[in-house]
Design a protein around this motif. Sequence first.
Motif, PDB file in Angstrom:
ATOM      1  N   LEU A   1      -6.116   6.059  -6.444  1.00 43.19           N
ATOM      2  CA  LEU A   1      -6.833   5.701  -5.227  1.00 43.19           C
ATOM      3  C   LEU A   1      -7.413   4.297  -5.332  1.00 43.19           C
ATOM      4  CD1 LEU A   1      -7.900   6.414  -2.442  1.00 43.19           C
ATOM      5  CD2 LEU A   1      -9.839   7.554  -3.541  1.00 43.19           C
ATOM      6  N   ARG A   2      -7.954   3.959  -6.482  1.00 49.65           N
ATOM      7  CA  ARG A   2      -8.522   2.622  -6.656  1.00 49.65           C
ATOM      8  C   ARG A   2      -7.450   1.541  -6.582  1.00 49.65           C
ATOM      9  NH1 ARG A   2     -13.105   3.390 -11.440  1.00 49.65           N
ATOM     10  NH2 ARG A   2     -14.575   4.606 -10.177  1.00 49.65           N
ATOM     11  N   GLN A   3      -6.265   1.856  -7.073  1.00 49.91           N
ATOM     12  CA  GLN A   3      -5.155   0.915  -6.968  1.00 49.91           C
ATOM     13  C   GLN A   3      -4.854   0.613  -5.500  1.00 49.91           C
ATOM     14  OE1 GLN A   3      -1.553   2.223  -8.949  1.00 49.91           O
ATOM     15  NE2 GLN A   3      -0.291   0.684  -7.954  1.00 49.91           N
ATOM     16  N   ALA A   4      -4.858   1.655  -4.691  1.00 50.96           N
ATOM     17  CA  ALA A   4      -4.619   1.472  -3.256  1.00 50.96           C
ATOM     18  C   ALA A   4      -5.748   0.683  -2.610  1.00 50.96           C
ATOM     19  CB  ALA A   4      -4.462   2.831  -2.582  1.00 50.96           C
ATOM     20  N   GLU A   5      -6.970   0.983  -2.980  1.00 51.11           N
ATOM     21  CA  GLU A   5      -8.118   0.266  -2.409  1.00 51.11           C
ATOM     22  C   GLU A   5      -8.085  -1.214  -2.784  1.00 51.11           C
ATOM     23  OE1 GLU A   5     -11.668   3.548  -2.048  1.00 51.11           O
ATOM     24  OE2 GLU A   5     -11.095   2.901  -4.073  1.00 51.11           O
TER      25      GLU A   5
ATOM     26  N   ARG B   1      -7.579   3.378  21.725  1.00 54.31           N
ATOM     27  CA  ARG B   1      -6.191   3.684  21.373  1.00 54.31           C
ATOM     28  C   ARG B   1      -6.052   3.866  19.866  1.00 54.31           C
ATOM     29  NH1 ARG B   1      -0.692   0.107  22.611  1.00 54.31           N
ATOM     30  NH2 ARG B   1       0.754   1.577  21.622  1.00 54.31           N
ATOM     31  N   MET B   2      -5.339   4.914  19.454  1.00 52.06           N
ATOM     32  CA  MET B   2      -5.104   5.118  18.032  1.00 52.06           C
ATOM     33  C   MET B   2      -4.090   4.087  17.554  1.00 52.06           C
ATOM     34  SD  MET B   2      -4.256   8.565  15.840  1.00 52.06           S
ATOM     35  CE  MET B   2      -2.600   8.829  16.455  1.00 52.06           C
ATOM     36  N   VAL B   3      -4.445   3.379  16.502  1.00 55.50           N
ATOM     37  CA  VAL B   3      -3.591   2.296  15.999  1.00 55.50           C
ATOM     38  C   VAL B   3      -3.051   2.570  14.601  1.00 55.50           C
ATOM     39  CG1 VAL B   3      -4.664   0.549  17.456  1.00 55.50           C
ATOM     40  CG2 VAL B   3      -5.620   1.010  15.185  1.00 55.50           C
ATOM     41  N   ALA B   4      -3.620   3.543  13.893  1.00 58.66           N
ATOM     42  CA  ALA B   4      -3.150   3.836  12.535  1.00 58.66           C
ATOM     43  C   ALA B   4      -3.666   5.192  12.087  1.00 58.66           C
ATOM     44  CB  ALA B   4      -3.612   2.753  11.554  1.00 58.66           C
ATOM     45  N   GLY B   5      -3.062   5.680  11.020  1.00 63.01           N
ATOM     46  CA  GLY B   5      -3.523   6.906  10.378  1.00 63.01           C
ATOM     47  C   GLY B   5      -3.184   6.844   8.895  1.00 63.01           C
ATOM     48  N   THR B   6      -3.961   7.545   8.086  1.00 60.15           N
ATOM     49  CA  THR B   6      -3.701   7.520   6.648  1.00 60.15           C
ATOM     50  C   THR B   6      -4.008   8.862   6.017  1.00 60.15           C
ATOM     51  OG1 THR B   6      -4.174   6.362   4.568  1.00 60.15           O
ATOM     52  CG2 THR B   6      -6.017   6.635   6.089  1.00 60.15           C
ATOM     53  N   ARG B   7      -3.239   9.199   4.992  1.00 63.44           N
ATOM     54  CA  ARG B   7      -3.466  10.411   4.208  1.00 63.44           C
ATOM     55  C   ARG B   7      -2.695  10.294   2.898  1.00 63.44           C
ATOM     56  NH1 ARG B   7      -1.775  15.768   6.561  1.00 63.44           N
ATOM     57  NH2 ARG B   7      -2.335  16.351   4.435  1.00 63.44           N
ATOM     58  N   ILE B   8      -3.015  11.173   1.967  1.00 62.27           N
ATOM     59  CA  ILE B   8      -2.238  11.271   0.736  1.00 62.27           C
ATOM     60  C   ILE B   8      -1.292  12.453   0.850  1.00 62.27           C
ATOM     61  CG2 ILE B   8      -4.015  10.162  -0.661  1.00 62.27           C
ATOM     62  CD1 ILE B   8      -4.772  12.998  -1.683  1.00 62.27           C
TER      63      ILE B   8
ATOM     64  N   LEU C   1       0.831  -1.206   0.000  1.00 59.90           N
ATOM     65  CA  LEU C   1       0.000   0.000   0.000  1.00 59.90           C
ATOM     66  C   LEU C   1       0.863   1.253   0.000  1.00 59.90           C
ATOM     67  CD1 LEU C   1      -2.830   1.296   0.218  1.00 59.90           C
ATOM     68  CD2 LEU C   1      -2.626   1.091   2.705  1.00 59.90           C
ATOM     69  N   ASN C   2       1.888   1.264   0.830  1.00 61.09           N
ATOM     70  CA  ASN C   2       2.751   2.444   0.912  1.00 61.09           C
ATOM     71  C   ASN C   2       3.678   2.577  -0.291  1.00 61.09           C
ATOM     72  OD1 ASN C   2       2.004   3.835   3.329  1.00 61.09           O
ATOM     73  ND2 ASN C   2       2.828   2.111   4.499  1.00 61.09           N
ATOM     74  N   SER C   3       3.694   1.580  -1.160  1.00 56.12           N
ATOM     75  CA  SER C   3       4.472   1.665  -2.398  1.00 56.12           C
ATOM     76  C   SER C   3       3.692   2.350  -3.519  1.00 56.12           C
ATOM     77  CB  SER C   3       4.881   0.256  -2.857  1.00 56.12           C
ATOM     78  OG  SER C   3       5.708  -0.366  -1.896  1.00 56.12           O
ATOM     79  N   VAL C   4       2.406   2.565  -3.300  1.00 62.31           N
ATOM     80  CA  VAL C   4       1.595   3.274  -4.294  1.00 62.31           C
ATOM     81  C   VAL C   4       1.946   4.761  -4.218  1.00 62.31           C
ATOM     82  CG1 VAL C   4      -0.747   3.858  -5.025  1.00 62.31           C
ATOM     83  CG2 VAL C   4      -0.252   1.576  -4.100  1.00 62.31           C
ATOM     84  N   PRO C   5       2.204   5.418  -5.338  1.00 59.53           N
ATOM     85  CA  PRO C   5       2.591   6.833  -5.309  1.00 59.53           C
ATOM     86  C   PRO C   5       1.582   7.704  -4.557  1.00 59.53           C
ATOM     87  CG  PRO C   5       2.897   5.931  -7.510  1.00 59.53           C
ATOM     88  CD  PRO C   5       2.191   4.875  -6.721  1.00 59.53           C
ATOM     89  N   ASP C   6       2.117   8.563  -3.674  1.00 56.73           N
ATOM     90  CA  ASP C   6       1.351   9.567  -2.941  1.00 56.73           C
ATOM     91  C   ASP C   6       0.433   8.990  -1.868  1.00 56.73           C
ATOM     92  OD1 ASP C   6       2.484  11.725  -4.312  1.00 56.73           O
ATOM     93  OD2 ASP C   6       1.020  11.567  -5.940  1.00 56.73           O
TER      94      ASP C   6
END
Length: 340
Positions: A149-153, A132-139, A111-116
């Motif tokens: 975005l669809r590639q990441a999904e 407890r916060m366990v993760a966060g995500t943004r572009i 997932l993190n290899s997808v650009p942006d």
Amino acid sequence: MKTIPVEDAVGTVLCHDITRIVPGRCKEPAFRRGHVVRPEDIPALLDIGKANLFVFDPRDGYVHEDECALRLARAASGPGISIGSPSEGKSSLTASHDGLLRIDTEALLRLNSVPDITFATIHTGQFVKAGRMVAGTRIIPLAIPEDILRQAEDICAGNAPLIEVRPLRAARVGVVTTGSEVYTGRIKDGFGPVLKRKFEHLGSSILDQVFVSDQVDMTMDAISDLAGRGADFIAVTGGMSVDPDDQTPAAIRRTGAEVVSYGAPMYPGAMFMLAYLGDIPVVGLPGCVMYHKASIFDLAVPRLLAGERLSRQDIEALGHGGLCENCPDCRYPVCGFGKA
């Protein structure tokens, strides 16, 4: 990105901050980078001299950072995860109940290899409390093309959730405390209260605690008796070293339990034993569990209560991150102990 007349900008996304200046009074942001232009914004923009705007236009196939964050969080999340509303382009994921955090680290890397795309988590395999916060995500940019975005999904839509919190079963724990000094009353037991507190923290309860001397048959019978009385998890304390009087490993073997491992590459916790009496986990707990805030107990027991059947390889893998640094002020679980 493009420049368009302000009157045509409704629904587009600002690419930069727009500042309002009132001579002698203030200089402040009137509209922030990432703001989605609304019809009511047009007069205010014209009042501060903005006839044209530099924008992303979703109609050109771009998706705004807030929507991206929400969609990524939803695609990645499995059971036990709550998703927060996007703030400044980031969506936070929290545990919705107590349990064992599980993250598909291979999918996370893809997932993190997808650009942006960015998606950050805490370490997998640890017990987490609700909230407890366990993760966060943004572009990274303000908007990205829909196909990215669809590639990441699609990466998140694998066979298992990318991130989830597995509930722990409420076990009925049988405790066998070995040691002639405790059995005869020469010293007061200190292990029982510690285990009661630790298991209750994980949502389980103590069915009974049985005291035995350093005799294999006596310990074996106590284990078997607790299993017959409905214990679905058994913890045996004391007698786990290699001293001649320490017979707990032999007693666990004599019950007919399948021994997975005697010894673990963890300090504290090296003299840990794991076996299965049918489907009942039987753990031999060394004395360090009583004295240390964090030990092999805190890494292995939550996984067992989450339904994982640990193998010898699972125990061996604990060596990476298995060294407690004995910090003057223990901050576990916010430290490197047990984090591979």
